[in-house]
Design an enzyme around this catalytic site. Sequence first.
Site, PDB file in Angstrom:
ATOM      1  N   ASP A  12      -5.693  13.123  17.198  1.00 63.82           N
ATOM      2  CA  ASP A  12      -4.376  12.869  17.946  1.00 63.82           C
ATOM      3  C   ASP A  12      -4.138  13.673  19.153  1.00 63.82           C
ATOM      4  O   ASP A  12      -3.328  13.355  20.036  1.00 63.82           O
ATOM      5  CB  ASP A  12      -3.193  13.640  16.967  1.00 63.82           C
ATOM      6  N   LYS A  33       7.279   0.883   7.421  1.00 62.85           N
ATOM      7  CA  LYS A  33       6.990   1.965   6.590  1.00 62.85           C
ATOM      8  C   LYS A  33       8.172   2.320   5.942  1.00 62.85           C
ATOM      9  O   LYS A  33       9.234   2.480   6.459  1.00 62.85           O
ATOM     10  CB  LYS A  33       6.337   3.104   6.926  1.00 62.85           C
ATOM     11  N   ARG A  78       1.680  15.410  12.888  1.00 60.48           N
ATOM     12  CA  ARG A  78       0.895  14.014  12.590  1.00 60.48           C
ATOM     13  C   ARG A  78       1.600  13.092  13.164  1.00 60.48           C
ATOM     14  O   ARG A  78       2.865  12.785  12.993  1.00 60.48           O
ATOM     15  CB  ARG A  78       1.023  13.660  11.184  1.00 60.48           C
ATOM     16  N   TYR A  93       4.503   7.468   1.592  1.00 58.96           N
ATOM     17  CA  TYR A  93       5.323   6.327   2.079  1.00 58.96           C
ATOM     18  C   TYR A  93       4.424   5.004   1.609  1.00 58.96           C
ATOM     19  O   TYR A  93       3.464   4.912   1.429  1.00 58.96           O
ATOM     20  CB  TYR A  93       4.961   6.464   3.813  1.00 58.96           C
ATOM     21  N   HIS A 117       1.642   7.328  15.554  1.00 57.99           N
ATOM     22  CA  HIS A 117       0.721   6.187  15.087  1.00 57.99           C
ATOM     23  C   HIS A 117       1.379   4.974  15.033  1.00 57.99           C
ATOM     24  O   HIS A 117       2.745   5.013  14.547  1.00 57.99           O
ATOM     25  CB  HIS A 117      -0.377   6.662  13.849  1.00 57.99           C
ATOM     26  N   GLN A 175       0.749  -1.213  -0.126  1.00 60.70           N
ATOM     27  CA  GLN A 175       0.022  -0.089   0.235  1.00 60.70           C
ATOM     28  C   GLN A 175       0.929   1.321   0.166  1.00 60.70           C
ATOM     29  O   GLN A 175       1.736   1.225   0.866  1.00 60.70           O
ATOM     30  CB  GLN A 175      -0.962   0.148   1.209  1.00 60.70           C
ATOM     31  N   ASP A 176       0.580   2.217  -0.896  1.00 58.51           N
ATOM     32  CA  ASP A 176       1.195   3.581  -0.827  1.00 58.51           C
ATOM     33  C   ASP A 176       0.216   4.609  -0.274  1.00 58.51           C
ATOM     34  O   ASP A 176      -0.985   4.610  -0.792  1.00 58.51           O
ATOM     35  CB  ASP A 176       1.635   4.032  -2.293  1.00 58.51           C
TER      36      ASP A 176
END
Length: 180
Positions: free
Chosen positions: A170, A72, A59, A132, A62, A47-48
């Site tokens: 967040d 990642k 951000r 990523y 996580h 997955q991108d």
Amino acid sequence: MEIQETGLKDCVIIKPRVFEDARGYFFESFNKKTFEDKTGMSGEFVQDNQSFSSYGVIRGLHAQSGEFAQAKLVRVIKGEVLDVTVDIRPGSPTYGQHISVKLSAENKLQLYVPRGFLHGFSVLSETAEFFYKCDNFYNKASEIGVMYNDKDLAIDWMIPFDKEAVSEKDLILNSFSSLK
């Protein structure tokens, strides 16, 4: 491709070989065989993801847990960010330690964030496009996170307090000590 150790086990900086001339530049941003040969780690990405943010956005932090944990490979396409990873692997010799790396379109560095690490970034330029690759699919139910301003981690995001832009999601994350 050059691999640079970060001080956190299995978390490495990747410096691509860049070919520049009067027309611009070219570089191979990922090569599965070279990545696996140089790091000894799997390069199976499925997955991108890409995000766009403005100065001051923070951000993170996580991760995904259990069978949905993700490694990642992160980089910046436009602008500059301070990328942060925290080792949360139980029993790891670097558990609870973090690193911060400036990633930018200019330096073209990439950071490999293994499974079992929290991840986040702050935007240091006017805007930034962040890209990523993930080695596992996103699963909302397995999301975990830690407050970006956790007192035990004491991360310097390089953003003045009055310029921080953090999502509601967040702002309600747990403390690092709650992971133990």
